[in-house]
Scaffold this motif. Sequence first.
Motif, PDB file in Angstrom:
ATOM      1  N   ALA A   1     -10.898   3.485   5.032  1.00 17.24           N
ATOM      2  CA  ALA A   1      -9.433   3.373   5.055  1.00 17.24           C
ATOM      3  C   ALA A   1      -9.032   2.246   5.998  1.00 17.24           C
ATOM      4  CB  ALA A   1      -8.801   4.688   5.487  1.00 17.24           C
ATOM      5  N   GLY A   2      -9.780   2.115   7.080  1.00 21.26           N
ATOM      6  CA  GLY A   2      -9.506   1.039   8.031  1.00 21.26           C
ATOM      7  C   GLY A   2      -9.792  -0.316   7.408  1.00 21.26           C
ATOM      8  N   ARG A   3     -10.927  -0.419   6.757  1.00 22.21           N
ATOM      9  CA  ARG A   3     -11.289  -1.681   6.129  1.00 22.21           C
ATOM     10  C   ARG A   3     -10.275  -2.067   5.056  1.00 22.21           C
ATOM     11  NH1 ARG A   3     -10.970  -5.398   3.974  1.00 22.21           N
ATOM     12  NH2 ARG A   3     -12.464  -6.813   2.976  1.00 22.21           N
ATOM     13  N   LYS A   4      -9.895  -1.077   4.234  1.00 26.71           N
ATOM     14  CA  LYS A   4      -9.021  -1.403   3.106  1.00 26.71           C
ATOM     15  C   LYS A   4      -7.560  -1.528   3.514  1.00 26.71           C
ATOM     16  CE  LYS A   4     -12.174  -0.224  -0.477  1.00 26.71           C
ATOM     17  NZ  LYS A   4     -12.510   0.420  -1.731  1.00 26.71           N
ATOM     18  N   GLY A   5      -7.212  -0.960   4.665  1.00 27.50           N
ATOM     19  CA  GLY A   5      -5.838  -1.109   5.127  1.00 27.50           C
ATOM     20  C   GLY A   5      -5.695  -2.254   6.113  1.00 27.50           C
ATOM     21  N   ALA A   6      -6.782  -3.013   6.321  1.00 24.38           N
ATOM     22  CA  ALA A   6      -6.805  -4.012   7.394  1.00 24.38           C
ATOM     23  C   ALA A   6      -5.694  -5.042   7.263  1.00 24.38           C
ATOM     24  CB  ALA A   6      -8.162  -4.711   7.438  1.00 24.38           C
TER      25      ALA A   6
ATOM     26  N   LEU B   1       0.810  -1.217   0.000  1.00 17.86           N
ATOM     27  CA  LEU B   1       0.000   0.000   0.000  1.00 17.86           C
ATOM     28  C   LEU B   1       0.848   1.274   0.000  1.00 17.86           C
ATOM     29  CD1 LEU B   1      -3.216  -0.690   2.124  1.00 17.86           C
ATOM     30  CD2 LEU B   1      -2.699  -1.186  -0.246  1.00 17.86           C
ATOM     31  N   CYS B   2       2.148   1.140   0.256  1.00 21.98           N
ATOM     32  CA  CYS B   2       3.043   2.299   0.223  1.00 21.98           C
ATOM     33  C   CYS B   2       3.428   2.687  -1.201  1.00 21.98           C
ATOM     34  CB  CYS B   2       4.315   1.986   1.020  1.00 21.98           C
ATOM     35  SG  CYS B   2       5.160   0.487   0.474  1.00 21.98           S
TER      36      CYS B   2
ATOM     37  N   GLY C   1       0.219  -6.326  10.378  1.00 19.58           N
ATOM     38  CA  GLY C   1       1.642  -6.284  10.698  1.00 19.58           C
ATOM     39  C   GLY C   1       1.896  -5.717  12.095  1.00 19.58           C
ATOM     40  N   ARG C   2       0.898  -5.008  12.628  1.00 19.62           N
ATOM     41  CA  ARG C   2       1.034  -4.496  13.990  1.00 19.62           C
ATOM     42  C   ARG C   2       0.901  -5.598  15.027  1.00 19.62           C
ATOM     43  NH1 ARG C   2       0.192   1.208  14.253  1.00 19.62           N
ATOM     44  NH2 ARG C   2      -0.159   1.991  12.167  1.00 19.62           N
ATOM     45  N   LEU C   3       0.229  -6.682  14.646  1.00 16.63           N
ATOM     46  CA  LEU C   3      -0.023  -7.746  15.601  1.00 16.63           C
ATOM     47  C   LEU C   3       0.947  -8.914  15.464  1.00 16.63           C
ATOM     48  CD1 LEU C   3      -3.952  -7.933  15.490  1.00 16.63           C
ATOM     49  CD2 LEU C   3      -2.494  -6.466  16.874  1.00 16.63           C
ATOM     50  N   ALA C   4       1.475  -9.124  14.268  1.00 12.70           N
ATOM     51  CA  ALA C   4       2.387 -10.250  14.049  1.00 12.70           C
ATOM     52  C   ALA C   4       3.239  -9.963  12.821  1.00 12.70           C
ATOM     53  CB  ALA C   4       1.591 -11.539  13.849  1.00 12.70           C
ATOM     54  N   PRO C   5       4.429 -10.582  12.740  1.00 15.75           N
ATOM     55  CA  PRO C   5       5.331 -10.304  11.626  1.00 15.75           C
ATOM     56  C   PRO C   5       4.840 -10.836  10.276  1.00 15.75           C
ATOM     57  CG  PRO C   5       6.484 -11.421  13.413  1.00 15.75           C
ATOM     58  CD  PRO C   5       5.029 -11.477  13.733  1.00 15.75           C
ATOM     59  N   SER C   6       4.006 -11.863  10.279  1.00 16.94           N
ATOM     60  CA  SER C   6       3.535 -12.422   9.009  1.00 16.94           C
ATOM     61  C   SER C   6       2.052 -12.759   9.142  1.00 16.94           C
ATOM     62  CB  SER C   6       4.277 -13.719   8.665  1.00 16.94           C
ATOM     63  OG  SER C   6       5.623 -13.638   9.030  1.00 16.94           O
ATOM     64  N   TYR C   7       1.396 -12.767   8.013  1.00 14.98           N
ATOM     65  CA  TYR C   7       0.027 -13.273   8.024  1.00 14.98           C
ATOM     66  C   TYR C   7      -0.151 -14.184   6.828  1.00 14.98           C
ATOM     67  CZ  TYR C   7      -0.641  -9.683   4.458  1.00 14.98           C
ATOM     68  OH  TYR C   7      -0.511  -8.911   3.334  1.00 14.98           O
ATOM     69  N   TYR C   8      -1.115 -15.070   6.956  1.00 10.85           N
ATOM     70  CA  TYR C   8      -1.487 -15.909   5.822  1.00 10.85           C
ATOM     71  C   TYR C   8      -2.953 -15.642   5.584  1.00 10.85           C
ATOM     72  CZ  TYR C   8      -2.323 -20.129   3.028  1.00 10.85           C
ATOM     73  OH  TYR C   8      -2.664 -20.999   2.031  1.00 10.85           O
ATOM     74  N   ILE C   9      -3.246 -15.013   4.448  1.00 11.96           N
ATOM     75  CA  ILE C   9      -4.639 -14.648   4.194  1.00 11.96           C
ATOM     76  C   ILE C   9      -5.311 -15.748   3.388  1.00 11.96           C
ATOM     77  CG2 ILE C   9      -3.970 -13.223   2.205  1.00 11.96           C
ATOM     78  CD1 ILE C   9      -6.508 -11.558   2.785  1.00 11.96           C
TER      79      ILE C   9
ATOM     80  N   VAL D   1       1.587   6.484   5.452  1.00 12.08           N
ATOM     81  CA  VAL D   1       0.415   5.757   4.937  1.00 12.08           C
ATOM     82  C   VAL D   1       0.476   4.265   5.259  1.00 12.08           C
ATOM     83  CG1 VAL D   1       0.109   7.380   3.036  1.00 12.08           C
ATOM     84  CG2 VAL D   1       1.476   5.322   2.675  1.00 12.08           C
ATOM     85  N   CYS D   2       1.510   3.831   5.949  1.00  9.00           N
ATOM     86  CA  CYS D   2       1.680   2.393   6.192  1.00  9.00           C
ATOM     87  C   CYS D   2       0.680   1.884   7.220  1.00  9.00           C
ATOM     88  CB  CYS D   2       3.098   2.111   6.678  1.00  9.00           C
ATOM     89  SG  CYS D   2       3.341   0.375   7.104  1.00  9.00           S
ATOM     90  N   PRO D   3      -0.187   0.950   6.835  1.00  2.72           N
ATOM     91  CA  PRO D   3      -1.156   0.430   7.804  1.00  2.72           C
ATOM     92  C   PRO D   3      -0.465  -0.286   8.965  1.00  2.72           C
ATOM     93  CG  PRO D   3      -1.671  -0.327   5.576  1.00  2.72           C
ATOM     94  CD  PRO D   3      -0.311   0.302   5.528  1.00  2.72           C
ATOM     95  N   SER D   4       0.689  -0.858   8.671  1.00  2.00           N
ATOM     96  CA  SER D   4       1.354  -1.683   9.667  1.00  2.00           C
ATOM     97  C   SER D   4       2.265  -0.869  10.586  1.00  2.00           C
ATOM     98  CB  SER D   4       2.170  -2.765   8.939  1.00  2.00           C
ATOM     99  OG  SER D   4       2.798  -3.596   9.866  1.00  2.00           O
TER     100      SER D   4
END
Lengths: 427, 482
Positions: B319-324, A26-27, B329-337, A81-84
Amino acid sequence: MGKQPAFTKRFAPSEADLAQCVRCGLCLQHCPTYVATGLEAESPRGRLYLIKAMSEGLIEPTVNVTGHMDRCLQCRNCEAVCPSGVPYGRIMEHGRAHVLHTGRAPFAWRLRALFLREVIARPGRLALLASALRVYRASGLRALAERTPMLRDRVALAPTIAGKEFKRRGVLARPKGATKYRVALLTGCIMPLAYGRVHAATVRVLARNGCEVIAPATQVCCGALHGHNGDLPTAIELARRNIDAFLAEDFDAVIVNSAGCGSAIKEYGQLLAEDGEYLDRARLLASRVRDVTEFLASLPFEPPKRLLDARVTYQDSCHLGHAQRITRAPREIIASIPGVRFIELPHGDRCCGSAGVYGLTQGDMSLRLLDEKMRYIRETGADVIATANPGCMTQLEAGLRRHGVNGRVVHVIELLDESYRRATAHV
Amino acid sequence: MKRSSLIRDLQGAIGRRWVLHAPEDLLVYEYDATIDRGLPEAVVLPDDAEGVASAVCIASNHGVPVTARGAGTGLSGGAIPCEGGVVIVTTRMNRILELDPENRIAVVEPGVINLDISRSTAPYGLYYAPDPSSQKACSIGGNVAENAGGPHCLRYGTTTNHVLGLEIVTADGVVVWLGGKTADTPGYDLTGVVVGSEGTLAIVTKVIVRLLHKPEATVTLLAIFDTVTQASRVVSSIIGKGMVPAALEMMDKNTMDAVEPFVHAGYPPDAGAVLLIEVEGLKEDAQEQADAVASICRELEAREIRIGLSQEDRDRLWAGRKGALGALGRLAPSYYILDGVIPRTRLPTVLDGVYEACDRFGFRVANVFHAGDGNLHPNVMFDERVQGATKKVLDLGEEIMRLCVDAGGSITGEHGVGYEKRNYMSWIFSPDDLEVMSRLKAAFGASEIFNPGKVFPTSKGCGEVSSRMRAAIARVGADAFV
């Protein structure tokens, strides 16, 4: 067995910082160099991946890799703009610091660090350089060089040094009425030489809003440029001296009118994270720092009353908008001035290409971004371009000359000052 | 060496500047937004269809595969060169070639960013409807390849419903047009075949998209619930009553925990789930729909309903929904969607099953998804640096996909099959079904060359080439392969 990681432990970007990126992308469209080139290695996600690979010892700091790192403007648009919440600015600084301290850094990096350490951080030597640039401009040599086709692009971004130097220290001004705040002013390294007039305006505006303004005599350069270019030891040393200088008295706020410096001091706590002796005071100083627009908007400031007939647009300084996330205060100040017609600049949050010493080290990309910026500025039809950082000012001034656009570049605070002064003169 | 002559040929055709071959330059094309990896042998960035065609021919002559890549925001590994070869990046082909507001179509190159189409058509009151969460970063070419969806596809349909024609480069390097500017062209619907083919049939070099008029009114509601089950029942009820909101999105507590610190949109910290609902239409109609939706929410025990939101509030919620995804990445280093589809009536039970399975495997999961479509996106959070974690997460993913299929659903709603879900294809399709599909690929002449290792079940692992090259880089340093 892989080779030893090229990174020395002390400066390695932390694993936690690197792991924060989940590569969502997204960046990408917010990165000026990615948009300009379409190359993943010129994007925040790509550069971070390269720095990560380097810290894992998978790749070496080849000229190729340091080139990609070099083309980063460190505008931190991606970070905003980084969500993370990837701390990209910090990762890039530490990435550069590591390469620099491996001894395998390109010659240009070492030369740059030397210049920043031995000239920018040394007021006497910097003043000498400024004098040379002053003569360059005043003698008409600059005008000549900028008109010479072969030289035009090469000299386009040499900094402008004009007007009166701001040399004052100690008590700079007292308010006419009661003193509501005692504030310190960071005078900085380049600002007093290149834009003494902005300091003068800042001091007048603060005094008018009830501030006693003091410039502590022992303050030094904030160290932002040193940090950005990976010379963390020098940045740390300068930070320590400023902490001593600005915490010698209990100021209500430390006012900064160059966005890059403000952002650097606000992050002293991170810079000195491992400095047991200074950490607490670094955080204390950071908590007192306010950008001048941020401070005024929080007062609130005395509304200006006299007309200023101008079409004004605003270029977000990256280290104000992206690093400090201050976008409303400068607009509020501009909009408060009677007679001003404010026009939003399309892509006004995109870097103008100045980016510290970037104009000198990455001239081609810097000019490319500047030329694009000037197209949008023309679209607004503005005759005044306001911004909030000396680097942006000198870059945009170069843009006006280069594109033959009539108009002037000002710091936001100068507009407020102009309106105030008219009021004084006429009422 | 074989590779050096491949690179020389590509440089001759595309220009030195736009052929990448240094290991560091290739490294950043081994990933997309998923957990897969695969290192290419060369990356080219052509400027037009002729450049793409030359690259395809050269790769074909050298017997190496070709994988197309847009912005690299895909979620099924579609742009990852599983078996090495040449990656064709479309970022330089990013021009909007033609904009015809009267006929409501635009002709664009594949590298154009999804959102930029809507931005440049906004002055005419038009927009491009499919809106993947990554719409501000993803390219239309990638959208076409994956038949991308998005929150508003509930009402408007996915990419395939908005693409009228395509210019493609075939496996033998021929540039041809499929479909056209009119809504229905005679003959086989080859446009429909190529949309969603995940880069396995052809490489798209131009896209004719359909544009829609912006609706007169849009009403956004945020309905807040104590539990995911309550929210799921509301979804079933809205759909059951024959209503078609423009968007009907669910976010669970874990998702909101990640998103709120990023957007400050007012997502409630203590709720079990929210539904973000949008209805569109003429002014009176939209209001009526909104009232009807609100009353269903109330009946089914919504704790709170926020309606009449300001534009700024709405922008922040979206923005929250689309940046979800990124925010995880705030909760864990990797995700598997994961990307599964289930009948909407089965939402409550399947979601229970998802949470149960994640608990059992010991992973935290965030559910954020297109509830109205029954299109689930469980995001499993983990740390890929932990030995064995990735394998365990993939096993969990398989189990969740099983849940979806057993509930009468499918293994992908909008992200594509790609690499890691190709072996689940046989759960849905018989060997004969798959045989027909592979004959189609053969008919396009693309069996060997385009994006091998994707879509069709096989036993070969992605990244075998990648790990070989990575090992080589580590062994001989930066000069490897140059």
